[in-house]
Design a protein around this motif. Structure first.
Motif, short mmCIF file in Angstrom:
data_model
loop_
_atom_site.label_atom_id
_atom_site.label_comp_id
_atom_site.label_asym_id
_atom_site.label_seq_id
_atom_site.Cartn_x
_atom_site.Cartn_y
_atom_site.Cartn_z
N SER A 73 0.77 -1.17 0.05
CA SER A 73 -0.04 0.03 0.11
C SER A 73 0.88 1.16 0.10
N CYS A 74 0.38 2.30 -0.56
CA CYS A 74 1.36 3.42 -0.69
C CYS A 74 1.35 3.97 0.80
N ARG A 75 2.75 4.18 1.01
CA ARG A 75 3.21 4.87 2.11
C ARG A 75 2.59 6.15 2.33
N ASP A 76 2.54 6.90 1.37
CA ASP A 76 2.04 8.28 1.66
C ASP A 76 0.62 8.27 1.94
N CYS A 77 -0.26 7.85 0.89
CA CYS A 77 -1.62 8.00 1.06
C CYS A 77 -2.46 6.57 1.40
N GLY A 78 -1.81 5.70 1.38
CA GLY A 78 -2.36 4.41 1.78
C GLY A 78 -3.16 3.70 0.82
N GLU A 92 0.98 8.17 -8.50
CA GLU A 92 0.62 9.60 -8.12
C GLU A 92 1.42 10.46 -7.06
N CYS A 93 1.60 9.49 -5.82
CA CYS A 93 2.68 9.92 -5.08
C CYS A 93 4.22 9.94 -5.54
N ASN A 94 4.28 8.89 -6.33
CA ASN A 94 5.79 8.65 -6.73
C ASN A 94 6.03 9.88 -7.59
ZN LIG Z 1 -0.21 7.44 -2.83
#
Ligand SMILES: [Zn+2]
Length: 67
Positions: free
Chosen positions: A8-13, A49-51
């Motif tokens: 899971s994305c560590r920024d937005c989950g 997206e976060c990447n």
């Molecule tokens: Zn994210």
């Protein structure tokens, strides 16, 4: 499952299961820290997206632990 927690994305989950493309990256660059290449604590999962947001900031070295 452990893998589920990892993917899971560590920024937005956002999770892989939700259909988001996830990218696995190294917190400390593998070129400089080859011994950490397979270290789970050195991996970060980000959705695309976060990447993209991260690469726009153009800094990979400002990672800091919050204590
Ligand atoms: Zn994210």
């Amino acid at each position: 499952m452990l893998l589920k927690a990892i993917f899971s994305c560590r920024d937005c989950g956002v999770t892989y299961e939700s259909g988001a493309p996830l990218h696995v990256g190294h917190i400390k660059p593998r070129s400089r820290y080859p011994e950490l290449a397979l270290e789970l604590s050195n991996l970060q999962i980000l959705c695309s997206e976060c990447n993209i947001g991260k690469s726009n900031r153009s800094e990979t070295s400002n990672f800091s632990l919050s204590n």
